[in-house]
Scaffold this active site. Sequence first.
Site, short mmCIF file in Angstrom:
data_model
loop_
_atom_site.label_atom_id
_atom_site.label_comp_id
_atom_site.label_asym_id
_atom_site.label_seq_id
_atom_site.Cartn_x
_atom_site.Cartn_y
_atom_site.Cartn_z
N CYS A 163 0.83 -1.20 0.00
CA CYS A 163 0.00 0.00 0.00
C CYS A 163 0.87 1.26 0.00
CB CYS A 163 -0.92 0.00 1.23
SG CYS A 163 -1.91 1.49 1.37
N CYS A 176 -0.46 4.10 2.22
CA CYS A 176 -0.22 3.93 3.66
C CYS A 176 1.25 4.19 4.01
CB CYS A 176 -0.53 2.51 4.11
SG CYS A 176 -2.00 1.81 3.42
N ASP A 177 2.16 3.71 3.18
CA ASP A 177 3.56 3.65 3.59
C ASP A 177 4.52 4.54 2.81
OD1 ASP A 177 2.81 1.71 5.44
OD2 ASP A 177 3.02 0.10 3.98
#
Length: 341
Positions: free
Chosen positions: A156, A159-160
């Site tokens: 992701c 997200c990261d």
Amino acid sequence: MKLNLTTSTPNTIPEDPAGEHPVEKLIILGSGPAGLTAALYAARAKLNPLVIGGHEPGGQVSLTYEIENYPGFPEGLSGQALVDLMTRQAEKFGARIKLFSAVSEVDFAHGSPFTIKTDDGNAYRAESVIVTTGATPRHLDIPGERELTGNGVSYCATCDGFFFRDKRVVVVGGGDSAIEEALFLTRFASRVDVVHRRDELRAGQTLQQRAFANEKMHFIWDTVIDEVIGEDGKVTAVRLSNVKTGEETLYPTDGVFIFIGHDPNSDMFKGQLERDDFGYVVTDRLMRTNVEGVFAAGEIQDRVFRQVATSVGQGTAAALTAERWLAGREVPVLAATESAG
Ligand code: NAP
């Protein structure tokens, strides 16, 4: 476009460990675009739907940084913003959305009413069910991948990506997801290498053009990753091998983002709903499964299109068919040749 978003307020949800509550008219499993759209239509049809939303509210789309191809939003919007809007709209008409609770077991074998158990110890019964449990990112299943997930290996970018500011990352895959996410990662990373097993991308032309024009993007063709290597619990390199020459290279990187497709979240329906060879639930064009009263929509049954817009359409169709079925009205009979998997 400025969106006025508010946090959704769940309506009263029955907690029912013994399964003694009144039978629901309709339970929707999953809270992605298909589930939320089915909830909207069912709520407007006064079916008072209960949505069991799972542990990733909004599903995969909520992790998408920007959606540019959902009609009605010419300037694009984030997946989370779209999910917030869909949630608000479904709740406005009375849908009850229970988040952070996922289906653990279903009994579709004994006909309607169906029993659904969730991993928070509750049990529900429903006259009809719409399954929209979506799909999960596929793993490479190579040494180091699992051990270093969360420490450099990710599925992701939204997200990261932030954690890779001025670092080098490798993206695996050549489809729309890989290229879209790789482009997103160029906002943070100093260099993004797309490792693809062939010498041409599967991604659409617009994304390809954007990717080839981006100076931070680089491509390593005809190559797969055999191992993710870490030091002190962090990714430091990947072992690459060229599928044509067999040549192996140790390639330094700080992160590995994997976007190689998805698998449907259908294990819990094994033996109860008909699935195809890839595990997708089989439906006809009216979104009916092989069990009368159980319908399916979105990526759990769609191996082909997998767009937010198609999931929304399938969620709509499933709710309309469920409504007809619950009302005891005739649902058109489709010839076997018209059914789709
Ligand atoms: P996908 O289209 O199935 O692409 C998967 C990619 O991963 C392919 O390039 C494939 O290589 C590669 N791959 C698969 N298994 C691999 C393995 N074991 N090792 C190395 N590489 C592997 O999946 P996706 O990109 O997630 O897209 C899924 C669907 O969603 C598609 O229909 C796509 O159009 C849609 N989508 C659309 C958008 C958009 O419109 N903006 C965004 C995201 C996704 P090969 O090419 O060699 O098969």
